[in-house]
Design an enzyme around this catalytic site. Sequence first.
Site, PDB file in Angstrom:
ATOM      1  N   LYS A 198      -5.798  38.222  77.116  1.00  0.00           N
ATOM      2  CA  LYS A 198      -5.445  37.096  76.254  1.00  0.00           C
ATOM      3  C   LYS A 198      -6.633  36.175  75.967  1.00  0.00           C
ATOM      4  O   LYS A 198      -6.687  35.516  74.936  1.00  0.00           O
ATOM      5  CB  LYS A 198      -4.317  36.311  76.918  1.00  0.00           C
ATOM      6  CG  LYS A 198      -3.616  35.292  76.041  1.00  0.00           C
ATOM      7  CD  LYS A 198      -2.414  34.758  76.790  1.00  0.00           C
ATOM      8  CE  LYS A 198      -1.658  33.719  76.028  1.00  0.00           C
ATOM      9  NZ  LYS A 198      -0.496  33.212  76.780  1.00  0.00           N
ATOM     10  N   ALA A 200      -7.700  31.663  92.461  1.00  0.00           N
ATOM     11  CA  ALA A 200      -7.206  31.872  93.822  1.00  0.00           C
ATOM     12  C   ALA A 200      -8.239  31.377  94.830  1.00  0.00           C
ATOM     13  O   ALA A 200      -9.340  31.905  94.917  1.00  0.00           O
ATOM     14  CB  ALA A 200      -6.908  33.350  94.053  1.00  0.00           C
ATOM     15  N   GLN A 201      -7.880  30.356  95.587  1.00  0.00           N
ATOM     16  CA  GLN A 201      -8.816  29.746  96.517  1.00  0.00           C
ATOM     17  C   GLN A 201      -8.735  30.357  97.916  1.00  0.00           C
ATOM     18  O   GLN A 201      -9.739  30.666  98.544  1.00  0.00           O
ATOM     19  CB  GLN A 201      -8.540  28.236  96.638  1.00  0.00           C
ATOM     20  CG  GLN A 201      -8.774  27.456  95.364  1.00  0.00           C
ATOM     21  CD  GLN A 201      -8.347  25.998  95.505  1.00  0.00           C
ATOM     22  OE1 GLN A 201      -7.657  25.620  96.448  1.00  0.00           O
ATOM     23  NE2 GLN A 201      -8.757  25.183  94.552  1.00  0.00           N
ATOM     24  N   GLY A 202      -7.516  30.516  98.388  1.00  0.00           N
ATOM     25  CA  GLY A 202      -7.331  30.813  99.811  1.00  0.00           C
ATOM     26  C   GLY A 202      -7.941  32.121 100.267  1.00  0.00           C
ATOM     27  O   GLY A 202      -8.753  32.174 101.188  1.00  0.00           O
ATOM     28  N   GLY A 203      -7.584  33.230  99.646  1.00  0.00           N
ATOM     29  CA  GLY A 203      -8.156  34.500 100.063  1.00  0.00           C
ATOM     30  C   GLY A 203      -7.201  35.657  99.838  1.00  0.00           C
ATOM     31  O   GLY A 203      -6.227  35.555  99.102  1.00  0.00           O
ATOM     32  N   ARG A 247       5.473  28.253 102.833  1.00  0.00           N
ATOM     33  CA  ARG A 247       5.248  27.276 101.776  1.00  0.00           C
ATOM     34  C   ARG A 247       6.523  26.595 101.291  1.00  0.00           C
ATOM     35  O   ARG A 247       6.512  25.409 100.967  1.00  0.00           O
ATOM     36  CB  ARG A 247       4.540  27.939 100.587  1.00  0.00           C
ATOM     37  CG  ARG A 247       3.089  28.226 100.866  1.00  0.00           C
ATOM     38  CD  ARG A 247       2.434  28.930  99.713  1.00  0.00           C
ATOM     39  NE  ARG A 247       1.008  29.090  99.953  1.00  0.00           N
ATOM     40  CZ  ARG A 247       0.184  29.751  99.165  1.00  0.00           C
ATOM     41  NH1 ARG A 247       0.654  30.334  98.075  1.00  0.00           N
ATOM     42  NH2 ARG A 247      -1.097  29.847  99.445  1.00  0.00           N
ATOM     43  N   THR A 293      -6.346  35.027  88.741  1.00  0.00           N
ATOM     44  CA  THR A 293      -7.149  35.494  89.870  1.00  0.00           C
ATOM     45  C   THR A 293      -8.348  34.588  90.108  1.00  0.00           C
ATOM     46  O   THR A 293      -8.703  34.281  91.248  1.00  0.00           O
ATOM     47  CB  THR A 293      -7.614  36.943  89.629  1.00  0.00           C
ATOM     48  OG1 THR A 293      -6.473  37.799  89.626  1.00  0.00           O
ATOM     49  CG2 THR A 293      -8.568  37.410  90.730  1.00  0.00           C
ATOM     50  N   LEU A 295      -2.940  38.546  95.916  1.00  0.00           N
ATOM     51  CA  LEU A 295      -4.105  39.335  95.515  1.00  0.00           C
ATOM     52  C   LEU A 295      -3.999  40.755  96.066  1.00  0.00           C
ATOM     53  O   LEU A 295      -4.320  41.725  95.380  1.00  0.00           O
ATOM     54  CB  LEU A 295      -5.393  38.678  96.004  1.00  0.00           C
ATOM     55  CG  LEU A 295      -5.800  37.365  95.321  1.00  0.00           C
ATOM     56  CD1 LEU A 295      -7.052  36.786  95.983  1.00  0.00           C
ATOM     57  CD2 LEU A 295      -6.051  37.571  93.839  1.00  0.00           C
ATOM     58  N   ALA A 315      -4.973  42.710  89.157  1.00  0.00           N
ATOM     59  CA  ALA A 315      -4.091  43.863  88.933  1.00  0.00           C
ATOM     60  C   ALA A 315      -4.493  44.625  87.677  1.00  0.00           C
ATOM     61  O   ALA A 315      -4.619  45.856  87.689  1.00  0.00           O
ATOM     62  CB  ALA A 315      -2.638  43.410  88.844  1.00  0.00           C
ATOM     63  N   HIS A 358       3.423  27.004  91.433  1.00  0.00           N
ATOM     64  CA  HIS A 358       2.220  27.736  91.825  1.00  0.00           C
ATOM     65  C   HIS A 358       2.331  29.240  91.626  1.00  0.00           C
ATOM     66  O   HIS A 358       1.399  29.883  91.156  1.00  0.00           O
ATOM     67  CB  HIS A 358       1.917  27.441  93.293  1.00  0.00           C
ATOM     68  CG  HIS A 358       0.693  28.125  93.816  1.00  0.00           C
ATOM     69  ND1 HIS A 358      -0.558  27.949  93.258  1.00  0.00           N
ATOM     70  CD2 HIS A 358       0.519  28.981  94.861  1.00  0.00           C
ATOM     71  CE1 HIS A 358      -1.448  28.667  93.927  1.00  0.00           C
ATOM     72  NE2 HIS A 358      -0.829  29.315  94.895  1.00  0.00           N
TER      73      HIS A 358
END
Length: 564
Positions: free
Chosen positions: A49, A60-63, A307, A57, A409, A29, A368
Amino acid sequence: MTRLATRLAAPEPGWTVEADAVVVGSGIAGLTAALELRTRVPRVLLVTKDILASGSTVWAQGGIAAALDPSDSPAAHLQDTLVAGAGLCDPRAVEVLVTEGPRRVRELVARGAVFDTAADGSISLTREGGHHADRIAHAGGDATGAEISRALVAQIEAVRDDPGIEVIEHALVLDVLTGPPGPDGRPGRACGVTLHVIGEGQRDGVGAALGRAVVLATGGIGQVYRSSTNPAQATGDGIAAALRAGAVLGDVEFVQFHPTVLWLGSGVKGQLTLVSEAVRGEGALLLDTDGVRFMPDVHPMAELAPRDVVAHAIVRRMTETGSDHVWLDARHLGDEFLRSRFPTINDRLLEHGIDMTTDLVPVAPAQHYHSGGVVTDLVGRTSLPGLYAVGETACTGVHGANRLASNSLLEGLVFASRAAKHIAAQVGSGVLTPLTPVARPGDEALVAAASRARVQRIASDGPGPLRSGDGLRRAVAALAAVPTDAHLRTDEGRRLAAPQVAEWETTNVHQVATVLTAAALEREESRGGHARSDFPATEPSWRVRLELSLGAEGDLVSRRSSPA
């Protein structure tokens, strides 16, 4: 009555920098907002930071979810998102997300992001929990966030020498600066931030970054909890700073606990290893410690249920079996497939002596994602003029009570682009003009870094995955007992704490935990990421958004509004 400070205890700024827009954060973002603004306003300041290639970011594994397949549609994506959000999504925000999403993903490819492709060269798509179509684009199998971050950081690095953009790394943002108050005594328009450069940036100590607009893209709140998949930087800095400046927060009680996080024992703390939902999307099963598969009896989508459903089912099953974890079984998917599809997860598990091709993987829920945040409209504007929020820091209304897998994302991408374009128009038309900041009324706070473990324990035991009225009331009292004036207290002549990074972060953690707990106590039902054992049903009368803000003197005020 809960009262919170309206500013952090900190030295007066010793230096000043000016820009048309100040962007705080370097995830998808923040980077997107900065890149879009660079071509639209004369000067942009990007503050992060850590280094640019840090933040959530990267992890982030999934997609990233988008209706890219001709057989899919934005309407179908919208429907899945609304179902996951459990009645609290803003349909207007979701429509923006799903209709603009495919275009923004293609723009990401044009910026250099390389996604995994099918044999015909098209982006390869897979499925995750809550989705009824293959619409998850991924990169490097399970390294999507890292690839997106690499591409966007490369774009920033390519223009580092451009006088229209400045990057300050290793800088913690302390407070949002505001202009003269209005007739109601509320803070005036946002006109910059104070920040502390942590020692490796271009400037020393506390300074002021003045801007016509401020964009908060600081990520999530993971370190409010004892264990989380979030990086160490996720201390809720943006949310806390926005609250102190007078902005409205919403949906803060809805915290997503990822169902399948590697369990390594009760004493493990900090950032934990996530075992992506995509593993279940490819067919992995959840088994209890007796070897029984339990999700088909819980939800029609079994392991691919939303989830919150899966996380709560695991917690309940753990209670029933007297265990502190369950098992994820992916062995039947085969050695070659698992190693090629999930190389990052496979390597991280091997580091702990677990081979997912031959071993059951111990997993349990951990914090998460935060579905709530700073309330914004469809162009990222908060309730405080001049202040924008994007990404996980924002409450756009897209997620409602529970984020649909891989929508985060996409949300950062879509709404950062919208916010940048709106800021450019406001700057260009003269609506956003430079202001001189003034001091806000109210108290200043500093919580000793030594209190952080105490606050995390309170948050984990109170507004954790499964909550109760008694537990939340104990958490409210315990948080209120944490000293917030450590800079004024002494012990045998020694100050308990001095203003510095660890103390500022801990103060943010404490304020976010306080607001989150208050909201969770007020919402007397179970919905999405908020589950109450004493109010297990979802109540139609609670189909409202809880909005919280601070009064002029710091009193915490809540109101209920329609989510749409």
